[in-house]
Each structure stands twice: as C-alpha cells, then as structure tokens.
Design an enzyme around this catalytic site. Structure first.
Site, PDB file in Angstrom:
ATOM      1  N   ARG A 191       0.797  -1.222   0.000  1.00  0.00           N
ATOM      2  CA  ARG A 191       0.000   0.000   0.000  1.00  0.00           C
ATOM      3  C   ARG A 191       0.839   1.286   0.000  1.00  0.00           C
ATOM      4  O   ARG A 191       0.299   2.369  -0.178  1.00  0.00           O
ATOM      5  CB  ARG A 191      -0.957  -0.004   1.209  1.00  0.00           C
ATOM      6  N   THR A 234       3.912 -13.710  10.734  1.00  0.00           N
ATOM      7  CA  THR A 234       4.830 -13.170  11.752  1.00  0.00           C
ATOM      8  C   THR A 234       5.529 -14.292  12.536  1.00  0.00           C
ATOM      9  O   THR A 234       6.693 -14.151  12.912  1.00  0.00           O
ATOM     10  CB  THR A 234       4.061 -12.263  12.730  1.00  0.00           C
ATOM     11  N   ALA A 250      37.193  49.658  -7.801  1.00  0.00           N
ATOM     12  CA  ALA A 250      35.979  49.008  -8.308  1.00  0.00           C
ATOM     13  C   ALA A 250      36.160  48.584  -9.750  1.00  0.00           C
ATOM     14  O   ALA A 250      36.858  49.224 -10.529  1.00  0.00           O
ATOM     15  CB  ALA A 250      34.800  49.972  -8.178  1.00  0.00           C
TER      16      ALA A 250
HETATM   17  C1  UD1 Z   1       0.086  -8.223  13.353  1.00  0.00           C
HETATM   18  C2  UD1 Z   1      -0.457  -9.082  14.498  1.00  0.00           C
HETATM   19  C3  UD1 Z   1      -1.681  -8.416  15.091  1.00  0.00           C
HETATM   20  C4  UD1 Z   1      -1.358  -7.019  15.550  1.00  0.00           C
HETATM   21  C5  UD1 Z   1      -0.736  -6.214  14.424  1.00  0.00           C
HETATM   22  C6  UD1 Z   1      -0.219  -4.922  14.963  1.00  0.00           C
HETATM   23  C7  UD1 Z   1       0.071 -11.384  13.932  1.00  0.00           C
HETATM   24  C8  UD1 Z   1      -0.461 -12.653  13.381  1.00  0.00           C
HETATM   25  N1  UD1 Z   1      -0.792 -10.366  13.979  1.00  0.00           N
HETATM   26  O1  UD1 Z   1      -0.915  -8.227  12.354  1.00  0.00           O
HETATM   27  O2  UD1 Z   1      -2.171  -9.190  16.187  1.00  0.00           O
HETATM   28  O3  UD1 Z   1      -2.522  -6.395  16.038  1.00  0.00           O
HETATM   29  O4  UD1 Z   1       0.379  -6.902  13.834  1.00  0.00           O
HETATM   30  O5  UD1 Z   1       0.199  -4.104  13.917  1.00  0.00           O
HETATM   31  O6  UD1 Z   1       1.204 -11.327  14.325  1.00  0.00           O
HETATM   32  N2  UD1 Z   1       6.200  -9.565   8.755  1.00  0.00           N
HETATM   33  C9  UD1 Z   1       7.286 -10.291   8.330  1.00  0.00           C
HETATM   34  N3  UD1 Z   1       7.067 -11.478   7.731  1.00  0.00           N
HETATM   35  C10 UD1 Z   1       5.842 -11.990   7.541  1.00  0.00           C
HETATM   36  C11 UD1 Z   1       4.727 -11.229   7.963  1.00  0.00           C
HETATM   37  C12 UD1 Z   1       4.930 -10.020   8.578  1.00  0.00           C
HETATM   38  O7  UD1 Z   1       8.426  -9.866   8.484  1.00  0.00           O
HETATM   39  O8  UD1 Z   1       5.743 -13.093   6.998  1.00  0.00           O
HETATM   40  C13 UD1 Z   1       6.427  -8.269   9.393  1.00  0.00           C
HETATM   41  C14 UD1 Z   1       5.881  -7.107   8.582  1.00  0.00           C
HETATM   42  O9  UD1 Z   1       6.883  -6.583   7.732  1.00  0.00           O
HETATM   43  C15 UD1 Z   1       5.479  -6.119   9.657  1.00  0.00           C
HETATM   44  C16 UD1 Z   1       5.118  -7.003  10.845  1.00  0.00           C
HETATM   45  O10 UD1 Z   1       5.725  -8.251  10.613  1.00  0.00           O
HETATM   46  O11 UD1 Z   1       6.550  -5.305  10.042  1.00  0.00           O
HETATM   47  C17 UD1 Z   1       3.622  -7.147  11.020  1.00  0.00           C
HETATM   48  O12 UD1 Z   1       3.087  -7.758   9.878  1.00  0.00           O
HETATM   49  P1  UD1 Z   1       1.657  -7.424   9.338  1.00  0.00           P
HETATM   50  O13 UD1 Z   1       1.376  -8.266   8.164  1.00  0.00           O
HETATM   51  O14 UD1 Z   1       1.465  -5.968   9.229  1.00  0.00           O
HETATM   52  O15 UD1 Z   1       0.787  -7.987  10.568  1.00  0.00           O
HETATM   53  P2  UD1 Z   1      -0.717  -7.720  10.816  1.00  0.00           P
HETATM   54  O16 UD1 Z   1      -1.521  -8.598   9.963  1.00  0.00           O
HETATM   55  O17 UD1 Z   1      -0.990  -6.275  10.773  1.00  0.00           O
END
Ligand code: UD1
Ligand code: CA
Length: 455
Positions: free
Chosen positions: A15, A79, A422
C-alpha cells in the site's frame, strides 16, 4: 539472561505504492527501520536480528548499523514464520524482544517496562493498547478474571471478539526457551493461511502461564505505517514532539507545527526560530541565536547571538558569534566564519574562512578563499576559483577593501590593508597597503553626435 531483539521487517508494504521497501521509507529523513534499531540499541541487547525479505538487498545496503545480523525470510508466511527464521540466533537462556520494522516511535522506557515483566514464572509479556477503533488489529481476549487467554486476528474473530477494544501492538517479550518450544508448534490453520506469532499466547496459557501485559503512554508509540498518508501523519506527530523537545530546551518557536527537524538539533537559551525552518543533520545553536523564516540549515554550528535572516541556506558550516547572515544568503560546505561577520543578500560562499568583523554584504561569490579580519568586499565581487579544470585559492589579508564588481582570478593574493579599485580584474598579487586597480581609462568624446533614424 541475554537480551536478543528480533525486528520483523520482511513485509512488502504494497500500500505504500513505492519501489522503496516499506522499512526504508523516511520518517524525519531517517528510514523507519533505523528508528527501530536506534531504540533497540538503547536497551544494550546482545544482538539485534533483522528479519528481511522484500527488498532485502537494498535494505542491507542502506542499513549499516553495527551489532545487527540479518535473517532472510524468502516467503512471507506470517509473523510466526518470520520469527522462526531467527531461531538459530536464539538461545534458551535469552530474553527475546519482538519489534516491528514499520513501528518506529516506541519509547525505550515502554520497552524496558515490558521486559521487566518477564521472569521465570512469566515467560511472555505483551504490549497492548485500547483503541477506539480496533479494526485491523489482533484482539486481546481475556477471561472473566481478566487474564489473557489468546489473541484473535481480525479475520478470524467472531462478532463478540470484534467488539474488544484492547488490541495487540505486536510488540512482545518472551523467554527464549519457551519461545523456541512454542514456535515449533505453530500451524497455519487460520483465515489467512499464515503462521501467526500471536498463536503462542494460547500455547503459553495452555502451559499454565499467566500472560503479563503493559501499555505505552501514547498511541503514537505503537502506530505502524502502511501507506503514505499514515507516514505523513506520523511525520507530523513526530515533528511536533521534536518541536516540543526544543521548547523544553528553551527555544522560542513562533509555530511548533511549522518547523522540521531531520536530524539532531541542540539549542542554548533564548534561541528564536521563525516559521518554516528546516534543520538537517547535526545542528547546534548557541544562546540567543535567531533563525528567520524559511531557512534551511544542515550540519551547522552557530555561535551565540548570531542572526540568520529569512530564506538563507547554510550547509556544513561553522559560524561564530554575533554574525549577521542573509536574507537570501547561501553558505556552502567547509565554510568557517569568525565572530561579527556579515554575509548579506545573494552572497554565495564556499570552502572559505572569513576573519572577524569582515563583511560580504551584497551579490558576491566567494569560494576557496582565506579572508582576514575587518575586510570589506564590495557588491558583485567574484573569486574566479575555477579555470575549467582545477580549483585555486584566493588569499585576502586583514583590513582589505575590495571595490564593487571586481574579479579576483585565483590563485591570487591581496595583501593586508590593500584597496582594489571598483571594477578591477585582479590576476596578480596586489601588494599590501596600496591601491591596485585594472581598469581602462575613462574617456569622453567631445562633440560626438548621436545617430539619427534614416528615413
Ligand atoms: C500483526 C499481528 C496483530 C497485531 C498487528 C499490529 C500477527 C499474526 N498479527 O498483524 O495481532 O494487532 O500486527 O500491527 O502477528 N512480517 C514479516 N514477515 C511476515 C509477515 C509479517 O516480516 O511473513 C512483518 C511485517 O513486515 C510487519 C510485521 O511483521 O513489520 C507485522 O506484519 P503485518 O502483516 O502488518 O501484521 P498484521 O496482519 O498487521
Ligand atoms: Ca500491520
């Protein structure tokens, strides 16, 4: 117990609609990830582990902080999967703090408070916050005694759970041994088909542990960045914080919402800063300095009571006390001004030392010059420092007077107390104490007739 900090930074950030990986997007001119690393370092961890994936090569190139190791997550499977990539750096005896590369403004005190909650009986502590609009976040599900039971992601939540306003910030502290055990049991059996790190909360509860929670003072500490508008919002909020810090140090700001700090600024007492001033790099302003509207100051040190008038641009320079600069002055790198120097409008000055009390007040270019004290440079003076191939130096002694519209063709020296007439083009040494000028003699043609129009 050693502290290891894992920063999750592999996500794409679709995004943002940008070629630049999300964690490299700038907040106050510094990559989001660098803010997180800087905070992490304040906790003196044994190691900081960055989990990267999208744009990993460019992230590694741009982020060169020490004490940092990288882990590659080639596919973003969630995550939990991201933390699994860092497993080889985690020992059973460690305490592990999980941070997000796109959540830049967490205060170190907040993290210390969270870490303080982890002990033998409490291997897991969560940073949570109550939000009026919890949409998008994982919800913190508590039982009737208010003990945390689990985290349910938005997409997996039922209506009752969706109404919960306490959310997971994502930041947590976990004992290494338990973390390694729980990570081994993660599955991707959920609405998003991802390995959720948040599933370890229910596992901890099943193992009989009580989950500890704490909250940040301010929601800004846990705000993440997903699009350019959020980036802009966070920038403004952060800039306002930085402006407040300056006012705490004693600066007078005409408008705290019209100042931008992209680096570190320190101020003495009674410093006044007018609107739309941009600071970059390391800036030091001594007592009583005044900065006029619309100035850009980068890597500058300014002595007491110096006044910078509006629309001046100063880059990599050291200015003495009680100088007067601008309006519309441009001071370029490697310039040093002694005390009581005046640099006026439309003057460009570069790689030059100016002695005490000297004045370059109007429309001049002074480059690669060493200038003594009490010199007066007339309007429109140019140091011709470049022969098309090499740069050459100009030496100007003390108490020299250079008449307006002169060119000093470097390399050239002007002796102490010399005066240049000058309109001169000076190519050879001008001896001290003498008047030197190069000027065609003025003549008047007596009785000369103006041409008339032919019919
Ligand atoms: C995650 C949390 C959610 C929380 C939210 C807060 C989980 C499952 N959910 O959700 O409970 O409320 O953050 O913002 O953990 N990332 C990786 N690798 C991956 C996936 C993500 O490095 O495979 C990193 C992303 O770059 C980011 C962070 O982890 O910095 C969070 O990932 P994102 O996909 O934004 O998590 P949410 O679905 O928002
Ligand atoms: Ca997110």
């Amino acid at each position: 117990m050693a502290l290891k900090i894992v920063i999750l930074a592999a996500g794409k950030g679709t995004r943002m609609r940008s070629n630049l990986p999300k964690v490299l997007q700038p907040l106050a001119a510094k990559p989001l990830l660098s803010h997180v690393i800087a905070t992490a370092e304040l906790l003196s961890p044994e190691q900081v582990i960055g989990v990267i994936g999208h744009g990993a090569e460019i992230v590694k190139q741009r982020i060169v902080e020490s004490n940092l190791v990288w882990c590659l997550q080639t596919e973003q499977l969630g995550t939990g999967h991201a933390v699994q990539q860092a497993e080889s750096f985690i020992n059973a005896s460690d305490t592990v703090l999980i941070l997000y590369g796109d959540v830049p403004l967490t205060r170190v005190e907040t993290l210390e408070q969270l870490l303080f909650l982890v002990d033998e009986k409490h291997p897991l502590a969560l940073l949570t916050i109550e939000l009026e609009n919890p949409s998008g976040y994982g919800r913190i599900v508590r039982d009737s005694d208010l003990f945390v039971q689990q985290i349910v992601e938005q997409k997996d939540a039922n209506l009752e759970q969706l109404a919960i306003q306490e959310v997971n910030t994502g930041i947590m502290a976990v004992n290494g041994q338990q973390l390694l055990g729980w990570l081994a049991h993660l599955s991707n059996n959920n609405a998003q088909g991802e390995y959720y790190l948040t599933d370890i909360i229910a596992m901890a509860v099943a193992d009989g542990y009580q989950i500890q929670t704490s909250s940040p003072n301010d929601v800004i500490e846990v705000l993440g960045v997903n699009n350019k508008q959020q980036l802009q919002d966070l920038e403004r909020q952060y800039q306002f914080q930085l402006a407040c810090n300056l006012m705490e140090q004693g600066a007078t700001l005409i408008d705290a919402s019209r100042i931008d700090i992209r680096g570190n600024v320190s101020v003495g007492q009674d410093v006044e800063i007018d609107v739309n001033v941009v600071f970059e790099g390391q800036v030091k302003l001594a007592d009583g300095v005044k900065i006029g509207a619309n100035c850009v100051l980068k890597d500058v040190e300014i002595g007491a009571n110096t006044v910078i008038k509006p629309f001046s641009h100063i880059d990599n320079a050291k200015l003495g006390q009680s100088c007067q600069i601008g309006p519309y002055a441009r001071i370029r790198p490697d310039t040093e001004l002694a005390d009581q120097v005046h640099i006026g409008n439309f003057v460009e000055i570069k790689k030059t030392q100016v002695g005490q009390g000297s004045k370059v007040n109007h429309l001049s270019y002074i480059g690669d010059t060493q200038m003594g004290s009490l010199v007066n440079i007339g309007a429109g003076t140019i140091t011709c420092n470049y022969d098309g191939v090499n740069k050459h130096k100009t030496f100007i002694g003390d108490r020299v007077f250079i008449g307006s519209d002169s060119q000093l063709v470097a390399p050239v020296s002007i002796g102490d107390d010399a005066t240049i007439g000058a309109g001169s083009t000076i190519t050879k040494t001008a001896p001290e104490g003498e008047l030197t000028l190069s000027r065609a003699k003025q003549l008047t043609i007596k009785g000369w007739q103006k041409p008339t129009k032919k019919i």
